[in-house]
Design an enzyme around this catalytic site. Structure first.
Site, PDB file in Angstrom:
ATOM      1  N   SER A 135     -13.906 -27.883  24.070  1.00 62.37           N
ATOM      2  CA  SER A 135     -15.222 -28.778  23.988  1.00 62.37           C
ATOM      3  C   SER A 135     -16.072 -27.918  24.967  1.00 62.37           C
ATOM      4  CB  SER A 135     -15.098 -29.841  24.129  1.00 62.37           C
ATOM      5  OG  SER A 135     -14.450 -30.555  23.389  1.00 62.37           O
ATOM      6  N   SER A 137     -16.990 -30.922  22.028  1.00 62.31           N
ATOM      7  CA  SER A 137     -17.929 -32.367  22.102  1.00 62.31           C
ATOM      8  C   SER A 137     -19.209 -32.094  23.114  1.00 62.31           C
ATOM      9  CB  SER A 137     -17.033 -33.167  22.663  1.00 62.31           C
ATOM     10  OG  SER A 137     -16.518 -32.889  23.937  1.00 62.31           O
ATOM     11  N   LYS A 157     -22.544 -33.871  31.847  1.00 67.93           N
ATOM     12  CA  LYS A 157     -22.096 -34.321  30.586  1.00 67.93           C
ATOM     13  C   LYS A 157     -21.941 -35.682  30.694  1.00 67.93           C
ATOM     14  CE  LYS A 157     -18.463 -33.857  26.994  1.00 67.93           C
ATOM     15  NZ  LYS A 157     -17.381 -32.937  26.530  1.00 67.93           N
TER      16      LYS A 157
END
Length: 485
Positions: free
Chosen positions: A178, A154, A79
């Protein structure tokens, strides 16, 4: 069949028997990215040259019988809020659009020690603020099951990349759901570890008391391997727990006889879609058939979790994001006449709307005259939420409920309504406030879109969470389903 449909241990068998090489695995990742990422848009930056060079090194190590890493040769995506040395890290924000870090996050260093191959960086909501990956400054990631729908957020890029078969493993971060929410939307397995189990050193902070890095994979066993590799105490992170890391794989026995499950009535109440409720009741029947028992319980303060979370997370964000000012690194506005102007213009041009919204909310909650009424009160309610969990765990082994109240929604459907978007994390947020571990595993479909089962455990008891998740996975076939791209 893709090599990424195999479990990690089967990949390792093929590597050791010289049926495949690490270069083959890396080739497969980049080939698949080339095929489908134009549609999915999960990756922001690729690490191709270095990844291919490292794959050759690992192939040579294999020839010398020096393949000892737990994740040897496995392609992995990271990420974009986890810093990677000399590989651009933007947090999907314009303000870090030109930022090339000079060090690796602890988890990235641990991946290297485990001999995994970093394929590239994954799209996300800007600074991890969002539930749909629509808040990225660069691109909107799509759900591989239906490209008109969001992948969640996210960590939407991390979940979509695994679901689309671009990489078998990714790392995400979870502040209020997330990892678990996009894992549920994309039909993959995502775990938020106990707060302190995995080092946050090198994770760009959103809300420091809530953020936690965790693994996203296609099955529970691989998830346990990845957590094993990244867990452990880190002197660089003062919130990292100085506890031994247990062998998570030994928990995957498939045996849950006599296990006691709590099902909070609040998690199957108003706002949870009927099909989602039904999928959870069906999952409980499966677990009953394996010898577990379940009872309804109450987590009475969970109704305050959403308000508590958005006050605390926004307050911490307003403090953490003050460091992005255009002085030392990242974007700097060209339109400023003086220093104060430069701060204002840089932040006005560099941050997106959602980030500005949360900074303003947090600054207000921390301001003189409002601190006691908002921030302090939210901290007190957080303690009550944590105590609710502790009380239930005195009598039960795990807590089970849906990961999300509905399946994925259409791109653009909730962009103009931040409150509805926030409510999307209503079932995952209490877990972060309490700091306990939780996993999302696929448990059904609604109109062709995946649904997630959330299994919550006691502090530092990821083993029990994995045990239940693995037993459920072995008794069902949801995890074997793949989207057609």
């Amino acid at each position: 069949m893709s090599l990424f449909d195999l479990k990690l241990k089967d990949v390792h068998t093929k590597l050791h028997e010289k049926e495949i090489s690490v270069s083959d695995l890396v080739d497969e990742a980049y080939k698949r990215i080339e095929q489908v990422d134009g549609q999915v848009e999960a990756f922001l930056a690729l690490n191709e040259e270095k990844a291919r060079a490292y794959a050759k090194e690992l192939d040579a190590a294999l020839d010398r019988s020096e393949a000892r890493g737990l994740l040897f040769g496995i392609p992995i995506g990271v990420k974009d809020n986890i810093v990677t040395k000399n590989l651009r890290t933007t947090c999907s924000s314009r303000i870090l659009g030109n930022f090339d870090p000079i060090y690796d996050a602890t988890v990235v260093h641990k991946l290297r020690e485990a001999q995994a191959v970093t394929i590239g960086k994954l799209n996300m909501d800007e600074f991890a603020m969002g539930s749909s990956t629509e808040n990225s400054a660069f691109q909107k990631t799509k759900n591989p099951w239906n490209l008109e729908y969001v992948p969640g957020g996210s960590s939407g890029g991390s979940a979509a990349a695994v679901a689309a078969g671009e990489v078998p493993f990714t790392l995400g971060s979870d502040t209020g759901g997330s990892i678990r929410q996009p894992a549920a939307y994309c039909g993959v397995v995502g775990l938020k570890p106990t707060y302190g189990r995995v080092s946050r050193y090198g994770l760009v902070a959103f809300a420091s008391s809530l953020d936690q890095i965790g693994p996203i994979t296609r099955n529970v066993e691989d998830n346990a391997y990845l957590l094993q590799a990244i867990s452990g105490h880190d002197p660089m992170d003062s919130t990292s727990a100085n506890l031994d890391v247990p062998d998570y794989l030994s928990a995957l026995t498939g045996d849950i006889k006599g296990l006691k499950i709590a099902v909070p009535k609040e998690y199957l109440g108003e706002g949870v879609k009927e099909e989602v409720k039904q999928s959870i009741l069906d999952a409980l029947k499966v677990l009953e058939g394996l010898g577990a028992t379940w009872e309804e319980v109450s987590l009475p303060h969970s109704k305050y979790a959403l308000a508590t979370y958005y006050l605390l997370a926004s307050s911490e964000a307003s403090a953490n994001l003050a460091r992005f000012d255009g002085v030392r690194y990242g974007f700097r506005s060209d339109n400023a006449d003086n220093l104060l102007d430069m701060y204002k213009q840089t932040r006005a041009e560099g941050f997106g709307d959602e980030v500005k919204r949360r900074i303003m909310l947090g600054t207000f909650a921390l301001s003189s005259g409002y601190y006691d009424a908002y921030y302090k009160k939210a901290q007190q309610v957080r303690t009550l939420i944590k105590q609710d969990f502790e009380k239930v765990f005195e009598q039960y082994d795990v807590i089970i409920g849906p990961t999300t109240p509905t399946p994925a929604f259409k791109i653009g459907e909730k962009t103009d309504d931040p409150l509805t978007m926030y409510a999307n994390d209503i079932l995952t947020i209490p877990v972060n406030l309490a700091g306990v571990p939780a996993i999302s595993v696929p448990c059904g479909f609604d109109n062709g879109l995946p649904l997630g089962l959330q299994i919550i455990g006691k502090h530092f008891d990821e083993g029990s969470v994995y045990r239940v998740a693995h037993a459920f996975e072995q008794a069902t076939d949801y995890h074997t389903k793949r989207p057609t791209l």
